[in-house]
Design a protein around this motif. Structure first.
Motif, PDB file in Angstrom:
ATOM      1  N   ALA A 261       0.841  -1.209   0.000  1.00 57.97           N
ATOM      2  CA  ALA A 261       0.000   0.000   0.000  1.00 57.97           C
ATOM      3  C   ALA A 261       0.869   1.248   0.000  1.00 57.97           C
ATOM      4  O   ALA A 261       0.581   2.226  -0.712  1.00 57.97           O
ATOM      5  CB  ALA A 261      -0.918  -0.022   1.219  1.00 57.97           C
ATOM      6  N   PHE A 262       1.936   1.232   0.781  1.00 53.61           N
ATOM      7  CA  PHE A 262       2.848   2.380   0.835  1.00 53.61           C
ATOM      8  C   PHE A 262       3.495   2.611  -0.530  1.00 53.61           C
ATOM      9  O   PHE A 262       3.562   3.744  -1.017  1.00 53.61           O
ATOM     10  CB  PHE A 262       3.922   2.137   1.898  1.00 53.61           C
ATOM     11  N   GLY A 263       3.981   1.523  -1.139  1.00 50.92           N
ATOM     12  CA  GLY A 263       4.634   1.641  -2.441  1.00 50.92           C
ATOM     13  C   GLY A 263       3.696   2.190  -3.499  1.00 50.92           C
ATOM     14  O   GLY A 263       4.071   3.058  -4.296  1.00 50.92           O
ATOM     15  N   LYS A 264       2.464   1.703  -3.512  1.00 51.68           N
ATOM     16  CA  LYS A 264       1.485   2.182  -4.475  1.00 51.68           C
ATOM     17  C   LYS A 264       1.111   3.644  -4.212  1.00 51.68           C
ATOM     18  O   LYS A 264       0.979   4.444  -5.146  1.00 51.68           O
ATOM     19  CB  LYS A 264       0.223   1.314  -4.419  1.00 51.68           C
ATOM     20  N   GLY A 265       0.934   3.984  -2.946  1.00 51.91           N
ATOM     21  CA  GLY A 265       0.501   5.331  -2.608  1.00 51.91           C
ATOM     22  C   GLY A 265       1.570   6.378  -2.838  1.00 51.91           C
ATOM     23  O   GLY A 265       1.288   7.489  -3.298  1.00 51.91           O
ATOM     24  N   VAL A 266       2.816   6.036  -2.538  1.00 55.66           N
ATOM     25  CA  VAL A 266       3.903   7.018  -2.642  1.00 55.66           C
ATOM     26  C   VAL A 266       4.430   7.130  -4.063  1.00 55.66           C
ATOM     27  O   VAL A 266       4.686   8.242  -4.553  1.00 55.66           O
ATOM     28  CB  VAL A 266       5.046   6.647  -1.675  1.00 55.66           C
ATOM     29  N   TYR A 267       4.594   6.011  -4.752  1.00 58.39           N
ATOM     30  CA  TYR A 267       5.238   6.030  -6.064  1.00 58.39           C
ATOM     31  C   TYR A 267       4.246   6.018  -7.226  1.00 58.39           C
ATOM     32  O   TYR A 267       4.504   6.613  -8.263  1.00 58.39           O
ATOM     33  CB  TYR A 267       6.224   4.859  -6.181  1.00 58.39           C
ATOM     34  N   GLY A 268       3.106   5.332  -7.056  1.00 56.91           N
ATOM     35  CA  GLY A 268       2.104   5.310  -8.118  1.00 56.91           C
ATOM     36  C   GLY A 268       2.685   4.827  -9.431  1.00 56.91           C
ATOM     37  O   GLY A 268       3.465   3.872  -9.490  1.00 56.91           O
ATOM     38  N   GLU A 269       2.318   5.496 -10.523  1.00 55.75           N
ATOM     39  CA  GLU A 269       2.825   5.139 -11.843  1.00 55.75           C
ATOM     40  C   GLU A 269       4.235   5.665 -12.076  1.00 55.75           C
ATOM     41  O   GLU A 269       4.975   5.139 -12.908  1.00 55.75           O
ATOM     42  CB  GLU A 269       1.890   5.687 -12.923  1.00 55.75           C
ATOM     43  N   ARG A 270       4.613   6.697 -11.347  1.00 54.58           N
ATOM     44  CA  ARG A 270       5.942   7.278 -11.503  1.00 54.58           C
ATOM     45  C   ARG A 270       6.913   6.576 -10.555  1.00 54.58           C
ATOM     46  O   ARG A 270       7.136   7.003  -9.431  1.00 54.58           O
ATOM     47  CB  ARG A 270       5.892   8.774 -11.200  1.00 54.58           C
ATOM     48  N   LYS A 271       7.490   5.502 -11.026  1.00 51.12           N
ATOM     49  CA  LYS A 271       8.322   4.656 -10.167  1.00 51.12           C
ATOM     50  C   LYS A 271       9.759   5.141 -10.199  1.00 51.12           C
ATOM     51  O   LYS A 271      10.653   4.514 -10.778  1.00 51.12           O
ATOM     52  CB  LYS A 271       8.198   3.205 -10.628  1.00 51.12           C
ATOM     53  N   GLU A 272       9.979   6.274  -9.537  1.00 52.72           N
ATOM     54  CA  GLU A 272      11.291   6.884  -9.456  1.00 52.72           C
ATOM     55  C   GLU A 272      11.606   7.246  -8.010  1.00 52.72           C
ATOM     56  O   GLU A 272      10.708   7.466  -7.203  1.00 52.72           O
ATOM     57  CB  GLU A 272      11.345   8.146 -10.327  1.00 52.72           C
ATOM     58  N   SER A 273      12.901   7.331  -7.708  1.00 55.68           N
ATOM     59  CA  SER A 273      13.333   7.644  -6.352  1.00 55.68           C
ATOM     60  C   SER A 273      12.862   9.028  -5.928  1.00 55.68           C
ATOM     61  O   SER A 273      12.916   9.982  -6.701  1.00 55.68           O
ATOM     62  CB  SER A 273      14.858   7.564  -6.250  1.00 55.68           C
ATOM     63  N   ARG A 274      12.392   9.128  -4.701  1.00 55.59           N
ATOM     64  CA  ARG A 274      11.984  10.411  -4.152  1.00 55.59           C
ATOM     65  C   ARG A 274      13.146  11.116  -3.441  1.00 55.59           C
ATOM     66  O   ARG A 274      13.043  12.281  -3.082  1.00 55.59           O
ATOM     67  CB  ARG A 274      10.833  10.204  -3.152  1.00 55.59           C
ATOM     68  N   VAL A 275      14.231  10.386  -3.204  1.00 56.91           N
ATOM     69  CA  VAL A 275      15.422  10.981  -2.568  1.00 56.91           C
ATOM     70  C   VAL A 275      16.653  10.614  -3.404  1.00 56.91           C
ATOM     71  O   VAL A 275      17.473   9.786  -3.005  1.00 56.91           O
ATOM     72  CB  VAL A 275      15.573  10.503  -1.106  1.00 56.91           C
ATOM     73  N   PRO A 276      16.793  11.226  -4.567  1.00 56.95           N
ATOM     74  CA  PRO A 276      17.868  10.834  -5.491  1.00 56.95           C
ATOM     75  C   PRO A 276      19.271  11.067  -4.958  1.00 56.95           C
ATOM     76  O   PRO A 276      20.224  10.465  -5.465  1.00 56.95           O
ATOM     77  CB  PRO A 276      17.589  11.707  -6.729  1.00 56.95           C
ATOM     78  N   PHE A 277      19.443  11.919  -3.940  1.00 57.58           N
ATOM     79  CA  PHE A 277      20.787  12.166  -3.416  1.00 57.58           C
ATOM     80  C   PHE A 277      21.407  10.915  -2.799  1.00 57.58           C
ATOM     81  O   PHE A 277      22.626  10.840  -2.609  1.00 57.58           O
ATOM     82  CB  PHE A 277      20.768  13.305  -2.385  1.00 57.58           C
ATOM     83  N   LEU A 278      20.563   9.891  -2.502  1.00 58.91           N
ATOM     84  CA  LEU A 278      21.104   8.642  -1.968  1.00 58.91           C
ATOM     85  C   LEU A 278      21.928   7.886  -3.005  1.00 58.91           C
ATOM     86  O   LEU A 278      22.626   6.933  -2.670  1.00 58.91           O
ATOM     87  CB  LEU A 278      19.951   7.743  -1.484  1.00 58.91           C
ATOM     88  N   GLY A 279      21.848   8.312  -4.259  1.00 56.41           N
ATOM     89  CA  GLY A 279      22.626   7.663  -5.306  1.00 56.41           C
ATOM     90  C   GLY A 279      24.088   8.079  -5.338  1.00 56.41           C
ATOM     91  O   GLY A 279      24.846   7.594  -6.174  1.00 56.41           O
ATOM     92  N   LYS A 280      24.513   8.943  -4.421  1.00 58.26           N
ATOM     93  CA  LYS A 280      25.905   9.388  -4.372  1.00 58.26           C
ATOM     94  C   LYS A 280      26.836   8.228  -4.014  1.00 58.26           C
ATOM     95  O   LYS A 280      26.420   7.268  -3.360  1.00 58.26           O
ATOM     96  CB  LYS A 280      26.054  10.518  -3.358  1.00 58.26           C
ATOM     97  N   PRO A 281      28.109   8.303  -4.438  1.00 56.91           N
ATOM     98  CA  PRO A 281      29.054   7.192  -4.225  1.00 56.91           C
ATOM     99  C   PRO A 281      29.179   6.739  -2.772  1.00 56.91           C
ATOM    100  O   PRO A 281      29.419   5.559  -2.519  1.00 56.91           O
ATOM    101  CB  PRO A 281      30.384   7.768  -4.740  1.00 56.91           C
TER     102      PRO A 281
END
Length: 303
Positions: free
Chosen positions: A245-265
């Motif tokens: 339910a959380f995954g559907k509610g937060v991400y919906g059809e746009r399945k992208e990271s909401r905190v992209p800064f976590l992708g740092k090395p």
């Protein structure tokens, strides 16, 4: 896979768009799987006195090893760790499984893979328990509840799309999750009949069968317990569905990271761990056991 149009020599061509990872989900999986590895290492060390035939004869020559074994035994016997911390971090892992399920494009395939690994894990733990004569059998562990939950959702998703012609609602997942979780807590507290589990089964599935012909099924539901990696349907299926339910509610059809800064090395080691949790879970114990065997054999210990 999504595509984006590209113009080349007056012709539009669909070029595959690279799928990015959702960093926060990987991070959510990384912490509990890291703690699972540490906990299982403690379990291995704590079991050494029962596994090593000449443990009492040689252990006084290695005081640091003796201290480590006793320290690990203390961790395993701690009520705070077993009653609160282990369920908390396992719950985080199951919640993340639910989020991943909501984001997956092929849950039926994921479910079948998880179920296959769960069966192989049960078979391997059965053979190891039989060979070592100790209680290591995993009848309904974390892979089993994950595989069952994802398979159940995949069937619901298939029915909803093919028959109802719509996607599964996050409210539906949330409702199922809350109901299952609360019902499981009530069963465990004894508000509905006797408190579950009524008894902890030990040994292998053969011993469970002698105890109760339906012992395996009842353990999966939560009626019988097991001290080795046991996460029954009631209440833990509820945790996974709440994650869906959380995954559907937060991400919906746009399945992208909401905190992209976590992708740092700096986060890459944790993200790698979180992105390969199944392999880490399956391989860390065999690797640890082989290393322990080689090290202890060189010190003069033998099974």
């Amino acid at each position: 896979m999504k595509t984006v149009p590209a113009y080349t020599e007056n012709v539009f061509i669909d070029i595959p768009k690279k799928r990015t990872r959702i960093y926060e989900v990987d991070l959510l999986r990384a912490l509990p799987i890291f703690l699972v590895v540490l906990y299982h290492l403690c379990f291995d060390m704590a079991e050494l006195p029962s596994l090593i035939a000449n443990y009492d004869m040689f252990i006084d020559e290695y005081p640091n090893l003796k201290y480590l074994v006793e320290y690990c035994q203390g961790i395993l016997s701690s009520d705070i760790i077993s009653t609160w911390l282990v369920p908390l971090f396992a719950g985080m892992f199951l919640f993340a499984c639910g989020v991943s399920t909501a984001l997956s494009r092929n849950n039926l395939k994921r479910a079948l893979v998880l179920c296959l690994w769960a069966i192989l894990l049960s078979l391997g733990s059965f053979l190891l328990s039989y060979y070592l004569k100790i209680n290591l059998f995993i009848g309904w562990g974390i892979l089993h509840i994950m595989g069952f939950s994802v398979l159940l959702y995949a069937l619901i998703e298939l029915f909803s799309r093919k028959v109802l012609h719509k996607e599964v609602s996050p409210l539906f997942c949330l409702g199922v999750g809350i109901l299952v979780y609360i019902f499981g807590l009530l069963l465990r507290a004894g508000f509905i009949g006797e408190a579950w589990p009524v008894e902890y089964l030990r040994g292998t599935i053969v011993d469970w069968q002698k105890k109760d012909p339906f012992g395996f099924v009842l353990s999966a539901l939560g009626y019988y317990g097991n001290t080795v990696d046991w996460w029954p349907i009631f209440p833990y299926l509820g945790v996974i569905f709440i994650g869906m339910a959380f995954g559907k509610g937060v991400y919906g059809e746009r399945k992208e990271s909401r905190v992209p800064f976590l992708g740092k090395p700096v986060f890459k080691p944790l993200l790698f761990l979180g992105g390969h949790t199944i392999w880490v879970y399956l391989l860390h114990q065999p690797i640890a056991i082989v290393i322990l065997y080689l090290v202890l054999s060189s010190m003069g210990f033998h099974l």
